[in-house]
Design a protein around this motif. Sequence first.
Motif, PDB file in Angstrom:
ATOM      1  N   MET A  11     -16.918 -16.820   5.206  1.00  0.00           N
ATOM      2  CA  MET A  11     -16.363 -18.282   4.847  1.00  0.00           C
ATOM      3  C   MET A  11     -14.963 -17.349   5.569  1.00  0.00           C
ATOM      4  N   GLU A  12     -13.515 -18.494   5.998  1.00  0.00           N
ATOM      5  CA  GLU A  12     -12.431 -17.464   6.444  1.00  0.00           C
ATOM      6  C   GLU A  12     -11.525 -16.619   5.188  1.00  0.00           C
ATOM      7  N   VAL A  13     -11.048 -16.006   5.117  1.00  0.00           N
ATOM      8  CA  VAL A  13     -10.379 -15.405   4.671  1.00  0.00           C
ATOM      9  C   VAL A  13      -8.730 -14.611   5.101  1.00  0.00           C
ATOM     10  N   ARG A  14      -7.831 -15.360   4.869  1.00  0.00           N
ATOM     11  CA  ARG A  14      -6.886 -15.178   5.627  1.00  0.00           C
ATOM     12  C   ARG A  14      -6.155 -13.801   5.546  1.00  0.00           C
ATOM     13  N   GLU A  15      -5.627 -12.962   6.647  1.00  0.00           N
ATOM     14  CA  GLU A  15      -5.285 -11.308   6.377  1.00  0.00           C
ATOM     15  C   GLU A  15      -4.198 -11.336   5.043  1.00  0.00           C
ATOM     16  N   PRO A  16      -4.052 -10.632   4.455  1.00  0.00           N
ATOM     17  CA  PRO A  16      -3.953 -10.151   3.090  1.00  0.00           C
ATOM     18  C   PRO A  16      -2.466  -9.510   3.587  1.00  0.00           C
ATOM     19  N   HIS A  17      -1.666  -9.397   2.569  1.00  0.00           N
ATOM     20  CA  HIS A  17      -0.415  -8.746   2.674  1.00  0.00           C
ATOM     21  C   HIS A  17      -0.789  -7.113   3.599  1.00  0.00           C
ATOM     22  N   ALA A  18       0.782  -6.947   3.922  1.00  0.00           N
ATOM     23  CA  ALA A  18      -0.118  -5.637   4.022  1.00  0.00           C
ATOM     24  C   ALA A  18      -0.110  -4.429   2.266  1.00  0.00           C
ATOM     25  N   TRP A  19      -0.728  -3.651   2.183  1.00  0.00           N
ATOM     26  CA  TRP A  19      -1.534  -3.020   1.023  1.00  0.00           C
ATOM     27  C   TRP A  19       0.000  -2.355   0.630  1.00  0.00           C
ATOM     28  N   PRO A  20      -0.079  -2.030  -0.821  1.00  0.00           N
ATOM     29  CA  PRO A  20       1.594  -1.309  -1.265  1.00  0.00           C
ATOM     30  C   PRO A  20       0.257  -0.255  -1.641  1.00  0.00           C
ATOM     31  N   SER A  21       1.357   1.174  -1.616  1.00  0.00           N
ATOM     32  CA  SER A  21       1.193   2.417  -1.970  1.00  0.00           C
ATOM     33  C   SER A  21       1.588   2.698  -3.526  1.00  0.00           C
ATOM     34  N   THR A  22       2.766   1.313  -4.160  1.00  0.00           N
ATOM     35  CA  THR A  22       2.971   2.093  -5.284  1.00  0.00           C
ATOM     36  C   THR A  22       3.491   1.018  -6.095  1.00  0.00           C
ATOM     37  N   PRO A  23       3.398   1.365  -7.813  1.00  0.00           N
ATOM     38  CA  PRO A  23       3.550   0.063  -8.908  1.00  0.00           C
ATOM     39  C   PRO A  23       4.927  -1.108  -7.975  1.00  0.00           C
ATOM     40  N   ALA A  24       5.914  -0.250  -7.987  1.00  0.00           N
ATOM     41  CA  ALA A  24       6.678  -1.450  -7.420  1.00  0.00           C
ATOM     42  C   ALA A  24       6.522  -2.312  -6.238  1.00  0.00           C
ATOM     43  N   GLU A  25       5.685  -1.809  -5.500  1.00  0.00           N
ATOM     44  CA  GLU A  25       5.669  -2.379  -4.477  1.00  0.00           C
ATOM     45  C   GLU A  25       4.291  -3.820  -4.547  1.00  0.00           C
ATOM     46  N   ALA A  26       3.522  -3.022  -5.492  1.00  0.00           N
ATOM     47  CA  ALA A  26       2.699  -4.194  -5.751  1.00  0.00           C
ATOM     48  C   ALA A  26       3.142  -5.445  -6.740  1.00  0.00           C
ATOM     49  N   GLU A  27       4.410  -5.294  -7.656  1.00  0.00           N
ATOM     50  CA  GLU A  27       4.472  -5.885  -8.316  1.00  0.00           C
ATOM     51  C   GLU A  27       5.766  -6.579  -7.212  1.00  0.00           C
ATOM     52  N   ALA A  28       5.887  -5.888  -6.124  1.00  0.00           N
ATOM     53  CA  ALA A  28       7.180  -7.091  -5.311  1.00  0.00           C
ATOM     54  C   ALA A  28       6.306  -8.315  -5.278  1.00  0.00           C
ATOM     55  N   ILE A  29       4.934  -8.026  -4.368  1.00  0.00           N
ATOM     56  CA  ILE A  29       4.195  -8.111  -3.788  1.00  0.00           C
ATOM     57  C   ILE A  29       3.636 -10.232  -4.872  1.00  0.00           C
ATOM     58  N   GLN A  30       3.081  -9.501  -5.937  1.00  0.00           N
ATOM     59  CA  GLN A  30       3.312 -10.339  -6.467  1.00  0.00           C
ATOM     60  C   GLN A  30       4.535 -11.934  -6.716  1.00  0.00           C
ATOM     61  N   ASP A  31       5.608 -10.926  -7.067  1.00  0.00           N
ATOM     62  CA  ASP A  31       6.927 -11.791  -7.331  1.00  0.00           C
ATOM     63  C   ASP A  31       6.802 -12.499  -6.076  1.00  0.00           C
ATOM     64  N   ARG A  32       6.487 -12.243  -4.390  1.00  0.00           N
ATOM     65  CA  ARG A  32       6.267 -13.023  -3.342  1.00  0.00           C
ATOM     66  C   ARG A  32       5.569 -14.174  -3.616  1.00  0.00           C
ATOM     67  N   LEU A  33       4.416 -13.475  -3.940  1.00  0.00           N
ATOM     68  CA  LEU A  33       3.145 -14.779  -3.606  1.00  0.00           C
ATOM     69  C   LEU A  33       3.030 -15.687  -4.662  1.00  0.00           C
ATOM     70  N   ARG A  34       3.571 -15.214  -6.058  1.00  0.00           N
ATOM     71  CA  ARG A  34       3.856 -15.981  -7.426  1.00  0.00           C
ATOM     72  C   ARG A  34       4.613 -17.455  -6.477  1.00  0.00           C
ATOM     73  N   PRO A  35       5.528 -18.004  -6.025  1.00  0.00           N
ATOM     74  CA  PRO A  35       5.769 -19.574  -6.177  1.00  0.00           C
ATOM     75  C   PRO A  35       4.732 -19.719  -4.727  1.00  0.00           C
ATOM     76  N   SER A  36       3.895 -18.947  -4.575  1.00  0.00           N
ATOM     77  CA  SER A  36       2.972 -20.471  -3.482  1.00  0.00           C
ATOM     78  C   SER A  36       1.503 -21.298  -4.395  1.00  0.00           C
ATOM     79  N   LEU A  37       1.944 -20.434  -5.952  1.00  0.00           N
ATOM     80  CA  LEU A  37       0.601 -21.223  -6.629  1.00  0.00           C
ATOM     81  C   LEU A  37       0.499 -22.591  -7.312  1.00  0.00           C
TER      82      LEU A  37
END
Length: 227
Positions: free
Chosen positions: A1-27
């Motif tokens: 199946m096709e899966v779109r390329e994900p976001h850039a991969w985080p290297s720190t917890p702060a970057e990971a939380e920022a990704i969650q915050d950015r994607l949450r409105p897409s729910l």
Amino acid sequence: MEVREPHAWPSTPAEAEAIQDRLRPSLDLADTGPQRPATIAGLDVSYADGDGDRLAAAVVVLDAVTLETVEESVVTGTAAFPYVPGLFAFRELPALLEALRRLETTPDLLVCDGAGLAHPRRFGLACHLGVLTGLPAMGVAKTRLYGTHDAPGPRRGATAALTGDDGTVIGQVLRTRDDVKPVYVSVGHRIDLDTACRHTLALCPEFRLPETTRRADHLSRAALRAS
């Protein structure tokens, strides 16, 4: 199946939380998925030696009516992110996405061994996978990650609301077997909570955990033993 390329991969917890915050409105928290899915995929990850970094990510697609296995996919590798509470999905997502890409079947529903909205940042693994794949997704967790609840009744199908610190309902505590400890159901994407509980019960004809989770767990453990 096709899966779109994900976001850039985080290297720190702060970057990971920022990704969650950015994607949450897409729910999409409306029930826009099929009411009678033809196929349902279970996703699970097992770790070598219990909590090491070597892992196997498995996806097992079942016929939603017969619960017969339609297709399987498994990927072995290493965790992509350190263990940080609330950011556990980042350890497993790369391997799970690769396992999904290897499927010929595009399932109608994803069932994760983990949380969706029942998460401190309202963006657990089921939410993340739903947004990245565009598929309806839900979480059925063995244990409570976050929230408070009363005990559900003792019989199969009994529920109790799982609520966050603000009193918002973020999931349901669902008894899938009489007098057996419950599971924790939460929505991820394109499904509502009542529908997620209905699917969970249908996937638990004999055991506490959904057949999707049981078979994905078996496949991932077998892959680790063989690697």
